[in-house]
Design an enzyme around this catalytic site. Structure first.
Site, PDB file in Angstrom:
ATOM      1  N   MET A  31       0.839  -1.202   0.000  1.00 61.89           N
ATOM      2  CA  MET A  31       0.000   0.000   0.000  1.00 61.89           C
ATOM      3  C   MET A  31       0.877   1.256   0.000  1.00 61.89           C
ATOM      4  O   MET A  31       0.396   2.363   0.304  1.00 61.89           O
ATOM      5  CB  MET A  31      -0.932  -0.004   1.205  1.00 61.89           C
ATOM      6  CG  MET A  31      -1.898  -1.181   1.159  1.00 61.89           C
ATOM      7  SD  MET A  31      -3.365  -0.933   2.150  1.00 61.89           S
ATOM      8  CE  MET A  31      -2.667  -0.857   3.784  1.00 61.89           C
ATOM      9  N   HIS A  38       9.116  -3.787   3.564  1.00 60.56           N
ATOM     10  CA  HIS A  38       8.733  -4.034   2.171  1.00 60.56           C
ATOM     11  C   HIS A  38       9.962  -4.444   1.351  1.00 60.56           C
ATOM     12  O   HIS A  38       9.889  -5.336   0.508  1.00 60.56           O
ATOM     13  CB  HIS A  38       8.124  -2.774   1.542  1.00 60.56           C
ATOM     14  CG  HIS A  38       6.871  -2.285   2.207  1.00 60.56           C
ATOM     15  ND1 HIS A  38       6.819  -1.126   2.949  1.00 60.56           N
ATOM     16  CD2 HIS A  38       5.614  -2.801   2.237  1.00 60.56           C
ATOM     17  CE1 HIS A  38       5.589  -0.937   3.393  1.00 60.56           C
ATOM     18  NE2 HIS A  38       4.833  -1.937   2.986  1.00 60.56           N
ATOM     19  N   MET A 184       8.196  -2.741  11.923  1.00 60.74           N
ATOM     20  CA  MET A 184       8.087  -1.632  10.960  1.00 60.74           C
ATOM     21  C   MET A 184       6.710  -1.630  10.332  1.00 60.74           C
ATOM     22  O   MET A 184       6.160  -2.691  10.024  1.00 60.74           O
ATOM     23  CB  MET A 184       9.143  -1.769   9.877  1.00 60.74           C
ATOM     24  CG  MET A 184      10.497  -1.408  10.383  1.00 60.74           C
ATOM     25  SD  MET A 184      11.625  -1.148   9.017  1.00 60.74           S
ATOM     26  CE  MET A 184      13.050  -0.638   9.954  1.00 60.74           C
TER      27      MET A 184
HETATM   28  P1  AMP Z   1       1.360  -2.945   3.485  1.00 55.88           P
HETATM   29  O1  AMP Z   1       1.985  -1.928   2.567  1.00 55.88           O
HETATM   30  O2  AMP Z   1       1.355  -2.545   4.911  1.00 55.88           O
HETATM   31  O3  AMP Z   1       0.042  -3.463   2.982  1.00 55.88           O
HETATM   32  O4  AMP Z   1       2.340  -4.198   3.437  1.00 55.88           O
HETATM   33  C1  AMP Z   1       2.687  -4.815   2.225  1.00 55.88           C
HETATM   34  C2  AMP Z   1       3.396  -6.097   2.539  1.00 55.88           C
HETATM   35  O5  AMP Z   1       4.560  -5.839   3.310  1.00 55.88           O
HETATM   36  C3  AMP Z   1       2.523  -7.064   3.364  1.00 55.88           C
HETATM   37  O6  AMP Z   1       2.739  -8.390   2.904  1.00 55.88           O
HETATM   38  C4  AMP Z   1       3.057  -6.876   4.762  1.00 55.88           C
HETATM   39  O7  AMP Z   1       2.888  -8.013   5.587  1.00 55.88           O
HETATM   40  C5  AMP Z   1       4.532  -6.631   4.483  1.00 55.88           C
HETATM   41  N1  AMP Z   1       5.155  -5.928   5.610  1.00 55.88           N
HETATM   42  C6  AMP Z   1       4.719  -4.778   6.175  1.00 55.88           C
HETATM   43  N2  AMP Z   1       5.498  -4.468   7.230  1.00 55.88           N
HETATM   44  C7  AMP Z   1       6.432  -5.443   7.340  1.00 55.88           C
HETATM   45  C8  AMP Z   1       7.504  -5.692   8.237  1.00 55.88           C
HETATM   46  N3  AMP Z   1       7.791  -4.879   9.254  1.00 55.88           N
HETATM   47  N4  AMP Z   1       8.252  -6.808   8.046  1.00 55.88           N
HETATM   48  C9  AMP Z   1       7.967  -7.664   7.015  1.00 55.88           C
HETATM   49  N5  AMP Z   1       6.965  -7.479   6.127  1.00 55.88           N
HETATM   50  C10 AMP Z   1       6.207  -6.382   6.288  1.00 55.88           C
END
Ligand code: AMP
Length: 260
Positions: A31, A38, A184
């Protein structure tokens, strides 16, 4: 600068040419407002795929709280730089109109949809299934990478891929943390500096919690101004984890650790 694909036609042309060259495609949906968590997914994808595509799309239908959606941080220029610096090959940044032109699916999540995030955020996983399915249809990757931070989401995506018979391998990746231990998250920027520095107590508490002291841990989190939604142990297959969610400084945070 990284290749930017902003329409389904541009995406499809790119995917077709890569598949003609027999290249394997790894996909990392996000997102935006990207961080090292990420980037760990991009790097993991690079290890086993020839080409890595990220997507940036803030999906309104997975937000059960409209102010959370309105306040979701954005910085496309910084995201593009970070993706380029990490050698991501392309990024898909669709418009809502185009993404919603892809047919929708509904999947029966069973009990997985009723606990934790499913219970706390009504409609959230329906929104996740809808957007991830549409992105999978558009990108048709060989593998897709998701973080263990959103562990229940990873299971939901696996279940969707399975019940829609999609031949996409779904891979989970370790949680990347700030120096304090705080997982994070794009939302961490909304924490005040003081609170962000102290927020490591959530992970610290998770690390010290077991079946016997879970009540004390709940009380400890609440005493530290964490508006606790849940602190629960769940087993999925042979993977047993302790999950937490709640509001800190008005910002919704989730985390989990493996329990032995
Ligand atoms: P988001 O942009 O928050 O929807 O996250 C996109 C992807 O990155 C999702 O698969 C999340 O689980 C992963 N993600 C977000 N934060 C972390 C983190 N701290 N460590 C590992 N993966 C993450």
């Amino acid at each position: 600068m990284i290749l930017q694909l902003r329409t389904l036609a541009e995406l499809s042309e790119f995917i077709t040419s890569q598949k003609q060259k027999k290249r394997t495609i790894g996909f990392v949906p996000t997102m935006g407002f990207l961080h090292k968590g990420h980037m760990s997914l991009i790097n993991l994808a690079k290890e086993s795929c020839d080409i890595v595509i990220a997507s940036i799309y803030v999906n309104p239908s997975q937000f059960n709280d409209s102010s959370d959606f309105d306040n979701y941080p954005k910085d496309e220029q910084k995201d593009l730089e970070l993706l380029s610096n990490n050698f991501c090959d392309a990024v898909f940044i669709p418009t809502q109109l185009e993404i919603e032109s892809i047919p929708n699916v509904r999947v029966d999540l069973g009990t997985l949809g009723d606990v934790m995030e499913g219970r706390s955020r009504p409609g959230h996983f329906e929104g996740v299934v809808e957007i991830v399915h549409r992105l999978f249809k558009a990108v048709s990757p060989h593998k897709a990478f998701f973080g263990n931070k959103d562990y229940q989401q990873l299971l939901v995506v696996k279940k969707m891929a399975d019940s829609c018979s999609l031949s996409i391998e779904i891979i989970g990746a370790s949680i990347v943390r700030e120096p304090s231990g705080l997982a994070m998250s794009s939302r961490n920027v909304r924490l005040s500096k003081d609170i962000r520095n102290k927020a490591g107590f959530i992970y610290e508490t998770l690390s010290k919690t077991n079946l016997f002291n879970i009540k004390e841990s709940r009380a400890f989190l609440t005493d530290n101004e964490f508006e606790l939604e849940y602190l629960e142990i769940h087993s999925f297959g042979d993977d047993k984890r302790l999950f937490v969610a709640g509001l800190l400084d008005g910002v919704r945070l989730i985390d989990n650790v493996k329990v032995n």
